[in-house]
Design a protein around this motif. Sequence first.
Motif, mmCIF file in Angstrom:
data_model
loop_
_atom_site.group_PDB
_atom_site.id
_atom_site.type_symbol
_atom_site.label_atom_id
_atom_site.label_comp_id
_atom_site.label_asym_id
_atom_site.label_seq_id
_atom_site.Cartn_x
_atom_site.Cartn_y
_atom_site.Cartn_z
ATOM 1 N N THR A 190 0.816 -1.218 0.000
ATOM 2 C CA THR A 190 0.000 0.000 0.000
ATOM 3 C C THR A 190 0.847 1.264 0.000
ATOM 4 N N PHE A 191 2.127 1.131 0.405
ATOM 5 C CA PHE A 191 3.032 2.277 0.282
ATOM 6 C C PHE A 191 3.365 2.526 -1.187
ATOM 7 N N LEU A 192 3.486 1.454 -1.969
ATOM 8 C CA LEU A 192 3.846 1.581 -3.375
ATOM 9 C C LEU A 192 2.634 1.851 -4.266
ATOM 10 N N TYR A 193 1.488 1.281 -3.912
ATOM 11 C CA TYR A 193 0.299 1.386 -4.759
ATOM 12 C C TYR A 193 -0.928 1.729 -3.913
ATOM 13 N N THR A 194 -1.849 2.492 -4.522
ATOM 14 C CA THR A 194 -3.098 2.811 -3.853
ATOM 15 C C THR A 194 -3.950 1.557 -3.750
ATOM 16 N N PRO A 195 -4.479 1.226 -2.567
ATOM 17 C CA PRO A 195 -5.297 0.008 -2.423
ATOM 18 C C PRO A 195 -6.526 0.070 -3.326
ATOM 19 N N ASN A 196 -6.902 -1.065 -3.906
ATOM 20 C CA ASN A 196 -8.090 -1.132 -4.780
ATOM 21 C C ASN A 196 -9.281 -1.774 -4.097
ATOM 22 N N SER A 197 -9.159 -2.036 -2.806
ATOM 23 C CA SER A 197 -10.274 -2.629 -2.075
ATOM 24 C C SER A 197 -11.323 -1.573 -1.762
ATOM 25 N N ARG A 240 -1.076 9.869 1.539
ATOM 26 C CA ARG A 240 -0.772 11.100 0.811
ATOM 27 C C ARG A 240 -0.608 12.272 1.780
ATOM 28 N N VAL A 241 -1.417 12.301 2.827
ATOM 29 C CA VAL A 241 -1.274 13.361 3.832
ATOM 30 C C VAL A 241 0.115 13.323 4.445
ATOM 31 N N MET A 242 0.554 12.126 4.847
ATOM 32 C CA MET A 242 1.867 11.992 5.468
ATOM 33 C C MET A 242 2.982 12.370 4.503
ATOM 34 N N GLY A 263 1.552 6.846 10.278
ATOM 35 C CA GLY A 263 1.856 8.006 11.105
ATOM 36 C C GLY A 263 3.331 8.242 11.338
ATOM 37 N N PHE A 264 4.119 7.165 11.424
ATOM 38 C CA PHE A 264 5.527 7.352 11.754
ATOM 39 C C PHE A 264 6.342 7.869 10.571
ATOM 40 N N LEU A 265 5.765 7.920 9.380
ATOM 41 C CA LEU A 265 6.471 8.538 8.267
ATOM 42 C C LEU A 265 6.845 9.973 8.592
ATOM 43 N N VAL A 266 5.961 10.684 9.279
ATOM 44 C CA VAL A 266 6.225 12.063 9.675
ATOM 45 C C VAL A 266 7.009 12.117 10.981
ATOM 46 N N THR A 267 6.582 11.328 11.957
ATOM 47 C CA THR A 267 7.250 11.349 13.261
ATOM 48 C C THR A 267 8.723 11.007 13.143
ATOM 49 N N GLY A 268 9.056 10.054 12.268
ATOM 50 C CA GLY A 268 10.434 9.622 12.134
ATOM 51 C C GLY A 268 11.373 10.696 11.642
ATOM 52 N N ILE A 269 10.856 11.646 10.896
ATOM 53 C CA ILE A 269 11.703 12.751 10.444
ATOM 54 C C ILE A 269 11.629 13.942 11.396
ATOM 55 N N LEU A 270 10.506 14.076 12.106
ATOM 56 C CA LEU A 270 10.384 15.171 13.077
ATOM 57 C C LEU A 270 11.352 14.994 14.248
ATOM 58 N N ILE A 271 11.518 13.759 14.711
ATOM 59 C CA ILE A 271 12.335 13.519 15.905
ATOM 60 C C ILE A 271 13.759 14.045 15.746
ATOM 61 N N GLY A 285 -2.426 3.189 18.747
ATOM 62 C CA GLY A 285 -1.710 3.439 17.500
ATOM 63 C C GLY A 285 -2.032 4.788 16.899
ATOM 64 N N THR A 286 -1.761 4.908 15.606
ATOM 65 C CA THR A 286 -1.941 6.183 14.896
ATOM 66 C C THR A 286 -3.380 6.675 15.004
#
Length: 402
Positions: free
Chosen positions: A33-40, A56-58, A131-139, A169-170
């Motif tokens: 799902t990081f590489l492709y938008t889910p189709n479900s 996309r927000v992150m 969520g940690f996509l942003v947190t990991g760079i903020l720290i 979690g997130t």
Amino acid sequence: MKALRNYLNRIKPNFEPDGKLHAFRSVFDGFETFLYTPNSTSTSGVNIHDSLDSKRVMIIVVLALMPCLLFGMYNTGYQNWLAAGAASFPFWQIMAYGFLTVLPRIVVAYAVGLGIEFVVAQWRREEIQEGFLVTGILIPLICPIETPLWMLAVATAFSVIFVKEVFGGTGYNIFNVALVTRAVLFFGYPAQMSGDKVFVSTNSICGLGYDLPDAFSGATPLGQIASFSGGDLELLNLQGNVISSWDAFLGLIPGSFGETSTLAILIGAVILLATGIASWRIMLSVVAGGLLMGWIANVFATPTYPASFLSPADQLLFGGFAFAAVFMATDPVTAARTNAGKYFYGLLVGVMAIIIRTYNNGYPEGAMLAVLLANALAPLIDHCVVQLNVARRMRRLRQSAE
């Protein structure tokens, strides 16, 4: 990309409930799902599909942080050259030095935080959240450049586990995870998180930069103010030259490497506001609260509290105030959610940041604690706003019935 899609489709059955690798289904799902938008799609109910999902927000927030990250890399090298008394400042060498200095901190933050989230997702048999996509760079952006990597790892693990995962979690955390990491480091290891040397990288790397002597002062402007003992207050850079407001606006000063440049932060703010990711109400009210409290402190300035002599504009330029206003206070999970509540929430952050910074000489920065205090009060603020709206509507209902 078609070949990659075909490969993922071929191995996907191994991660399904009856596959031999079903125990790692959430890990595969996270990468897919990081590489492709889910189709479900949903199987019941009425739903509105929006192209702006959480991933996309992150990613947009990470893009908004790129100016701060890139300038922080340059400033990391620039401060090392400046402290060494260099006469020339080669751009690419400075950038390379900053990149090599910053990279391990980003890798550690992501490795520890994402590692924990992957393990928890597997244990709960849930999807891996973004969520940690942003947190990991903020720290790493909000920590001193000389923070030992093992301390960064310990604080990150503590925050992810006890501030985020135990609450679900997130989207369920009460406090901003990156700021709690910074708080754990500050209160757990104060000697390594404060002083006049932790904000300047002191060692050469791969033949780049300089090994700095122990006898140098790399105090931040706010650190210099906190240790001011009388006389004329002058804020100096590492070569003894006066720091101007322009220097502070550009960010060519010591500090947590992602927080120094107000210009880079403003570029990020434009991206967040143009995409509708962050709340302009919170940003505006944080700045308004900071200017208001900065003006009050300046009007009643006293030598007992030297930070009160800063102009309201300089209060916004120094330290982590601007970064907190744009990236920390606007966190949609921990901030107020009602429109009226956002104004009060932001005003509280701005006022508290200046109060803590100005009237506590033992703690030169106040943005971190101000945001965490406001996080704790955000649910109460929203509750009061909702109750006031309910009471107002009930009054109108009674009046119409009379």
